[in-house]
Design an enzyme around this catalytic site. Structure first.
Site, mmCIF file in Angstrom:
data_model
loop_
_atom_site.group_PDB
_atom_site.id
_atom_site.type_symbol
_atom_site.label_atom_id
_atom_site.label_comp_id
_atom_site.label_asym_id
_atom_site.label_seq_id
_atom_site.Cartn_x
_atom_site.Cartn_y
_atom_site.Cartn_z
ATOM 1 N N LYS A 43 -10.560 5.956 6.287
ATOM 2 C CA LYS A 43 -9.498 6.700 4.965
ATOM 3 C C LYS A 43 -9.190 5.707 3.534
ATOM 4 O O LYS A 43 -9.021 4.684 3.860
ATOM 5 C CB LYS A 43 -8.059 6.846 5.588
ATOM 6 C CG LYS A 43 -7.138 7.951 4.766
ATOM 7 C CD LYS A 43 -5.352 7.296 5.577
ATOM 8 C CE LYS A 43 -4.551 7.780 4.839
ATOM 9 N NZ LYS A 43 -3.360 8.284 5.074
ATOM 10 N N HIS B 9 -4.958 1.849 0.268
ATOM 11 C CA HIS B 9 -4.658 3.134 -0.638
ATOM 12 C C HIS B 9 -4.425 2.057 -2.395
ATOM 13 O O HIS B 9 -4.475 1.310 -2.019
ATOM 14 C CB HIS B 9 -3.182 3.111 -0.543
ATOM 15 C CG HIS B 9 -2.820 4.419 1.048
ATOM 16 N ND1 HIS B 9 -3.689 3.838 2.227
ATOM 17 C CD2 HIS B 9 -2.613 5.324 1.616
ATOM 18 C CE1 HIS B 9 -3.143 4.721 3.417
ATOM 19 N NE2 HIS B 9 -2.693 5.779 2.061
ATOM 20 N N GLU C 159 0.726 -1.075 0.072
ATOM 21 C CA GLU C 159 0.150 -0.115 0.576
ATOM 22 C C GLU C 159 0.644 1.010 -0.227
ATOM 23 O O GLU C 159 0.450 2.351 0.438
ATOM 24 C CB GLU C 159 -1.359 -0.492 0.720
ATOM 25 C CG GLU C 159 -1.962 -0.675 1.057
ATOM 26 C CD GLU C 159 -2.798 -0.698 1.312
ATOM 27 O OE1 GLU C 159 -3.510 0.657 1.786
ATOM 28 O OE2 GLU C 159 -3.741 -1.346 1.439
#
Length: 248
Positions: free
Chosen positions: A169, A142, A85
């Site tokens: 997130k 991510h 990530e």
């Protein structure tokens, strides 16, 4: 909408909070960057422990976190970003969780970054342990290769809520302006329709800079700025970032 309060910093209310990463490799570099971060007038400091040259000595690194926390004198987010990530160091999953539990035992931080797609049972135990120790969970995902479809972005954020994250997130890589709009649209829909806790979303790189400054409009509660060295593509300098946020 629940908020996350660390001292006088309230995440999820008012202007997006500015987070500054520390990416030094040595103790000296880390403490130097900690002072720069503190002086930048950011709201939160993130220590990217995957950059730390001594991180494989888990207990010693967890003890050193006390010095980092004292140096920043701000809410501290501890993050080991895995290689898959966007991190800088390979680590086996079992070691990742052993390391994080060592940091929890030492206790010198406020928030911990936990990746969504790590083994589910271990993530559940980690989240439960963090909450028992009065620490907050920033769960993340991510994608450095693409921007997933809007529904997929929303589904990943909803999964984080289901896993009891305190802050959800996601960061994605745009190939076009349309991809940036996809991220922003997913953010506002998640924020208005499903979220009951703070979100942090961003479209990375030069194309996505607008997503790092427009959180108050679309529903992202924090953004990352560089005091010395950026930890991801597209981060703005803290001073410039805070001026833009205030203007908006």
């Amino acid at each position: 909408m629940n908020t996350v309060s660390v001292g006088s910093t309230v995440i999820g209310a008012g202007k997006p909070k500015v987070i500054v990463p520390i990416v030094g490799k040595t103790r000296e570099e880390i403490l130097s960057e900690a002072k720069i971060a503190k002086d930048s007038q950011c709201d939160i400091v993130e220590w990217r422990i995957d950059h730390f040259s001594e991180i494989l000595d888990f207990e010693a690194a967890a003890d050193f976190c006390q010095e980092v926390k004292a140096a920043v004198d701000l809410p501290l987010l501890v993050t080991f970003r895995t290689l898959k990530e966007g991190g800088v160091r390979p680590m086996a999953d079992d070691d990742y969780f052993e390391m994080y539990h060592a940091f929890i035992k030492a206790g010198h931080f406020d928030l911990m970054d936990v990746e969504l797609f790590m083994p589910a049972e271990s993530v559940n135990i980690l989240v439960e342990t963090l909450h028992k120790n009065n620490k907050y969970v920033v769960m993340c995902n991510h994608d450095f290769d693409q921007t997933p479809a809007k529904i997929e972005i929303i589904n990943r954020l909803k999964m984080m809520q289901e896993k009891n994250a305190d802050i959800c997130k996601i960061a994605v890589m745009p190939k076009s302006i349309a991809d940036v709009i996809t991220l922003l649209d997913a953010t506002q829909e998640m924020y208005t329709e499903y979220a009951d806790r703070p979100l942090i979303t961003m479209s990375m790189g030069k194309l996505g800079v607008v997503s790092r400054i427009s959180g108050e409009t679309f529903g992202s509660a924090a953004t990352f700025g560089a005091a010395k060295e950026a930890s991801a593509p597209g981060q703005l300098a803290v001073k410039e970032l805070k001026e833009i946020l205030a203007t908006l």
